[in-house]
Scaffold this active site. Structure first.
Site, PDB file in Angstrom:
ATOM      1  N   TYR A   3      23.705  -3.558 -13.706  1.00  0.00           N
ATOM      2  CA  TYR A   3      24.613  -4.156 -12.632  1.00  0.00           C
ATOM      3  C   TYR A   3      23.639  -4.902 -11.639  1.00  0.00           C
ATOM      4  O   TYR A   3      22.773  -4.086 -10.797  1.00  0.00           O
ATOM      5  CB  TYR A   3      25.578  -3.331 -12.167  1.00  0.00           C
ATOM      6  N   LYS A  58      25.722  -7.176 -15.974  1.00  0.00           N
ATOM      7  CA  LYS A  58      26.731  -7.486 -15.374  1.00  0.00           C
ATOM      8  C   LYS A  58      25.775  -8.506 -14.349  1.00  0.00           C
ATOM      9  O   LYS A  58      25.120  -7.803 -13.268  1.00  0.00           O
ATOM     10  CB  LYS A  58      27.338  -6.670 -14.725  1.00  0.00           C
TER      11      LYS A  58
END
Length: 299
Positions: A136, A164
């Site tokens: 992330y 992500k």
């Protein structure tokens, strides 16, 4: 479960009672509704799930309850946002014991690490688990930037399978592919770049406003995945004012407020966060009222 990294993975909110304790019954109702709405996976205890606001035991209790409820119907992925690398490793190990399907790993939260330290943190956590990992990257919120070159360095880590990308710069997706080919599955990490990311090859999205409008979000993604962008565009334009709420430092409060306004949960957050008030609240209320009045059909 082997994760099929595609589609809409809501960043699920954590519901609280008026006494600030976790409302497990409300969590269960919300997760059940998301599943009924056709989401492809669940991200538990990410930013929107208020990971940093829960104790270690609370986190594990939320994950256990969710895993039991979902029972293999979709992948359940846990956010790993511990302050210390060793605690992140312990948490990753516990997630595997609970039976989760994957992890979404963030940089350490207590310290803004440099690139060398970031790589070391991720390598250590990745080595501590056999679960597939979604990295992330959200430099705007966390002040740490996992640049495309970072993923070149980490390409030898077999459990790191997806990224992500929440830098608010869709050019990053192309830069990652140009540097690493098809090594990683790419996910859009901010709601209001969903279509742009799909065009650039993202296989899915981790989504905030899907907590309030999951069926619409799934339909948008299905159309985009089929290349039917002209059909998706009216839905996307309808939703984008709400999607912009996902890019604010107050994204947790905003998303919970929208969820509350559509009758799908409480807006309560744990301090130091406070619920949205004043002109800001009136703006969001008007936005949601307009969205509900103009809600498009999904046929």
């Amino acid at each position: 479960m082997a994760i099929d990294w595609h589609g809409v993975f809501p960043a699920v909110t954590t519901q609280f009672k008026d006494d600030d304790s976790i409302d497990f019954a409300a969590n269960a109702r919300h997760v059940a509704w998301l599943l009924e709405s056709g989401v492809h996976g669940l991200i538990m205890l990410g930013t929107v799930g208020e990971n940093g606001s829960l104790s270690a035991n609370e986190k594990r209790d939320v994950l256990k309850a969710t895993q039991e409820l979902v029972a293999g119907r979709v992948p359940v992925v846990a956010g790993v946002a511990e302050n210390l690398t060793r605690e992140a490793c312990r948490y990753a190990e516990d997630c595997a014991k609970i039976g989760l399907d994957g992890l979404m790993v963030l940089p350490g939260m207590i310290y803004k690490a440099d690139p060398r330290e970031n790589v070391a943190h991720f390598r250590t956590v990745l080595d501590a688990t056999d679960l597939p990992v979604l990295a992330y990257n959200n430099p705007m919120v966390y002040g740490v930037d996992l640049k495309p070159e970072t993923f070149v360095e980490l390409a030898d880590q077999k459990t790191l399978v997806a990224i992500k990308e929440s830098s608010d710069d869709p050019r990053r997706l192309t830069d990652i592919v140009n540097l690493t080919g098809d090594r990683y599955t790419l996910f859009c990490g901010v709601d209001d770049l969903m279509m742009e990311s799909a065009v650039l090859g993202a296989a899915g999205c981790v989504h905030g406003i899907a907590n309030a409008f999951p069926a619409e979000t799934v339909r948008m993604w299905e159309l985009m995945a089929e290349g039917r962008y002209a059909e998706a565009l009216p839905l996307y334009r309808w939703a984008t004012p709400m999607f912009h709420l996902d890019t604010s430092p107050k994204l947790v409060q905003y998303i919970k407020l929208v969820q509350h306004l559509v009758g799908r949960g409480s807006e309560r957050v744990r301090a130091p966060r406070l619920t949205i008030a004043g002109e800001d609240r009136a703006r969001v209320e008007a936005m949601v009222k307009k969205a509900l009045a103009e809600r498009p059909g999904l046929g």
